[in-house]
Enzyme design. Structure first.
Site, PDB file in Angstrom:
ATOM      1  N   THR A  46      37.834  45.438 -47.545  1.00  0.00           N
ATOM      2  CA  THR A  46      37.048  46.293 -48.452  1.00  0.00           C
ATOM      3  C   THR A  46      37.205  45.897 -49.908  1.00  0.00           C
ATOM      4  O   THR A  46      36.254  45.968 -50.695  1.00  0.00           O
ATOM      5  CB  THR A  46      37.479  47.757 -48.268  1.00  0.00           C
ATOM      6  OG1 THR A  46      37.184  48.175 -46.938  1.00  0.00           O
ATOM      7  CG2 THR A  46      36.757  48.669 -49.249  1.00  0.00           C
TER       8      THR A  46
ATOM      9  N   ASP B 158      35.725  41.558 -41.948  1.00  0.00           N
ATOM     10  CA  ASP B 158      36.188  42.928 -41.845  1.00  0.00           C
ATOM     11  C   ASP B 158      37.388  42.874 -40.909  1.00  0.00           C
ATOM     12  O   ASP B 158      37.314  42.298 -39.825  1.00  0.00           O
ATOM     13  CB  ASP B 158      35.091  43.815 -41.259  1.00  0.00           C
ATOM     14  CG  ASP B 158      35.463  45.279 -41.251  1.00  0.00           C
ATOM     15  OD1 ASP B 158      36.473  45.611 -40.586  1.00  0.00           O
ATOM     16  OD2 ASP B 158      34.769  46.090 -41.872  1.00  0.00           O
ATOM     17  N   SER B 159      38.499  43.476 -41.284  1.00  0.00           N
ATOM     18  CA  SER B 159      39.725  43.270 -40.504  1.00  0.00           C
ATOM     19  C   SER B 159      39.653  43.865 -39.109  1.00  0.00           C
ATOM     20  O   SER B 159      40.500  43.558 -38.261  1.00  0.00           O
ATOM     21  CB  SER B 159      40.943  43.825 -41.251  1.00  0.00           C
ATOM     22  OG  SER B 159      40.949  45.239 -41.254  1.00  0.00           O
ATOM     23  N   SER B 160      38.646  44.696 -38.826  1.00  0.00           N
ATOM     24  CA  SER B 160      38.504  45.196 -37.457  1.00  0.00           C
ATOM     25  C   SER B 160      38.171  44.063 -36.487  1.00  0.00           C
ATOM     26  O   SER B 160      38.308  44.217 -35.274  1.00  0.00           O
ATOM     27  CB  SER B 160      37.426  46.276 -37.388  1.00  0.00           C
ATOM     28  OG  SER B 160      36.160  45.752 -37.770  1.00  0.00           O
TER      29      SER B 160
ATOM     30  N   THR C 295      42.179  46.957 -44.418  1.00  0.00           N
ATOM     31  CA  THR C 295      43.202  47.940 -44.075  1.00  0.00           C
ATOM     32  C   THR C 295      43.247  48.280 -42.589  1.00  0.00           C
ATOM     33  O   THR C 295      44.291  48.703 -42.087  1.00  0.00           O
ATOM     34  CB  THR C 295      42.990  49.243 -44.869  1.00  0.00           C
ATOM     35  OG1 THR C 295      41.703  49.787 -44.555  1.00  0.00           O
ATOM     36  CG2 THR C 295      43.093  48.984 -46.356  1.00  0.00           C
ATOM     37  N   ASP C 296      42.132  48.113 -41.869  1.00  0.00           N
ATOM     38  CA  ASP C 296      42.098  48.582 -40.480  1.00  0.00           C
ATOM     39  C   ASP C 296      43.201  47.962 -39.632  1.00  0.00           C
ATOM     40  O   ASP C 296      43.811  48.645 -38.801  1.00  0.00           O
ATOM     41  CB  ASP C 296      40.736  48.286 -39.852  1.00  0.00           C
ATOM     42  CG  ASP C 296      39.666  49.261 -40.290  1.00  0.00           C
ATOM     43  OD1 ASP C 296      40.008  50.275 -40.925  1.00  0.00           O
ATOM     44  OD2 ASP C 296      38.477  49.018 -40.003  1.00  0.00           O
TER      45      ASP C 296
ATOM     46  N   THR D 134      56.462  55.724 -27.540  1.00  0.00           N
ATOM     47  CA  THR D 134      55.996  57.097 -27.626  1.00  0.00           C
ATOM     48  C   THR D 134      54.691  57.203 -28.398  1.00  0.00           C
ATOM     49  O   THR D 134      54.450  56.450 -29.346  1.00  0.00           O
ATOM     50  CB  THR D 134      57.052  58.003 -28.280  1.00  0.00           C
ATOM     51  OG1 THR D 134      56.523  59.324 -28.410  1.00  0.00           O
ATOM     52  CG2 THR D 134      57.458  57.492 -29.663  1.00  0.00           C
ATOM     53  N   GLN D 135      53.870  58.151 -27.992  1.00  0.00           N
ATOM     54  CA  GLN D 135      52.616  58.415 -28.691  1.00  0.00           C
ATOM     55  C   GLN D 135      52.837  59.150 -30.015  1.00  0.00           C
ATOM     56  O   GLN D 135      51.963  59.113 -30.883  1.00  0.00           O
ATOM     57  CB  GLN D 135      51.691  59.274 -27.814  1.00  0.00           C
ATOM     58  CG  GLN D 135      51.268  58.626 -26.519  1.00  0.00           C
ATOM     59  CD  GLN D 135      50.450  59.574 -25.659  1.00  0.00           C
ATOM     60  OE1 GLN D 135      49.965  60.609 -26.130  1.00  0.00           O
ATOM     61  NE2 GLN D 135      50.286  59.226 -24.381  1.00  0.00           N
TER      62      GLN D 135
END
Length: 332
Positions: free
Chosen positions: A12, A53-55, A85-86, A267-268
């Protein structure tokens, strides 16, 4: 004067408004960053030909970053990686494990708003990244964001709506930037003995994560694990590592482990850790062969599994390496 190298991979921070929405604009960020050169910073900026885009990040992109850091390692005192940032926490974790015996700072940063926006957080994030990358005794991979410096393999993206986009849920920050910079050097990793080296990721290695849910989710995860074709698998369990006593899940973990898959129990919950024995419900996964992951973040777990899958060794050696401390990624 400290000489820095800035790798601009996309994100971004260097985007501008287009008819289709925000998109990377080649050449824009290097022009805007001239102000840091005017302020006296000595740096070279490498803008990637494919700004992503880092995605869309993939192991091939991680290898490109690793290769670029290795090729320039001797020529610079520190490095800044500008990144979306993703998946910044994933990339920071990959670099933390892929770069062994690091003796220079590698600082990732980006922004929630592009530099062309009048309220962009990118300017302060870049300023803090420059200051952090100039610390000769910072020998680890970090993230500079929203006036904090976080250990890269401890960080997570936690907010898409505020400037406080990242947090380190189970570890304190390495620095905080107010009017003065507060360096918590007692928390920094000491330089490890040995020559700098790097691991390129196997782009064919298959590592996956399974988020356990009430109902059929556990059985579905077990069925997939039973296929035994994964190099590594992350089971996102409940609480302190608890999971249902589901026969298909436990059979899948057992079969995968016997086939050489590293099955890691995480763990979640955002804070806390897997503690086998804290509840009886945590025992079946461990007996089936799942390795307790403590308070590893999912990002660090995936990165560590991916790097291990790219290195030689027996399943037993890799299981031992998985629970060893590489970069301060887990509370011991």
């Amino acid at each position: 004067m400290t000489r820095l190298c800035v790798l601009y991979t996309g994100g971004t921070i260097g985007m501008d408004h287009t008819p289709d929405g925000l998109a990377p604009v080649p050449g824009l960020l290097p022009r805007l960053m001239q102000r840091f050169a005017d302020a006296g910073h000595d740096f070279d900026l490498v803008e990637y030909a494919e700004l992503i885009d880092s995605s869309a990040i993939a192991p091939a992109h991680w290898n490109r970053i690793v290769d670029d850091l290795v090729a320039r390692y001797d020529a610079y005192d520190g490095f800044i990686v500008i990144h979306g940032t993703d998946t910044m926490a994933y990339t920071a974790s990959v670099l933390a494990f892929a770069l062994q015996h690091l003796a220079k700072p590698v600082v990732l940063t980006g922004s929630q708003l592009p530099l062309v926006h009048p309220r962009s957080d990118g300017w302060s994030n870049l300023a803090d990244a420059f200051e952090a990358a100039s610390q000769a005794d910072l020998c680890e991979v970090t993230i500079a964001f929203d006036r904090q410096l976080l250990r890269g393999c401890r960080a997570r993206k936690v907010d898409a709506a505020r400037f406080a986009g990242f947090d380190s849920p189970n570890a304190p920050p390495l620095a905080e930037f107010g009017i003065a910079a507060h360096w918590y050097r007692e928390r920094w990793r000491a330089r490890t003995a040995g020559a700098f080296a790097a691991t390129r990721l196997s782009e064919a290695a298959r590592v996956a994560a399974f988020f356990l849910t009430p109902g059929a989710g556990a059985a579905i995860a077990g069925d997939r694990l039973a296929e035994g074709d994964l190099a590594g698998a992350i089971l996102m369990s409940y609480g302190n590592g608890n999971a249902p006593d589901e026969p298909a899940l436990l059979d899948g973990v057992k079969r995968a482990s016997e086939a050489g898959t590293l099955v890691l129990n995480l763990t979640q919950v955002f804070r806390g850790a897997v503690e086998v024995g804290a509840y009886a419900a945590s025992q079946p996964l461990a007996r089936a062969g799942a390795i307790p992951g403590g308070d590893l973040t999912p990002e660090a777990a995936l990165a560590k599994l991916a790097v291990l899958a790219s290195q030689p060794g027996t399943p037993e050696q890799k299981r031992a390496a998985l629970v060893a401390d590489w970069a301060g990624e887990c509370t011991r």
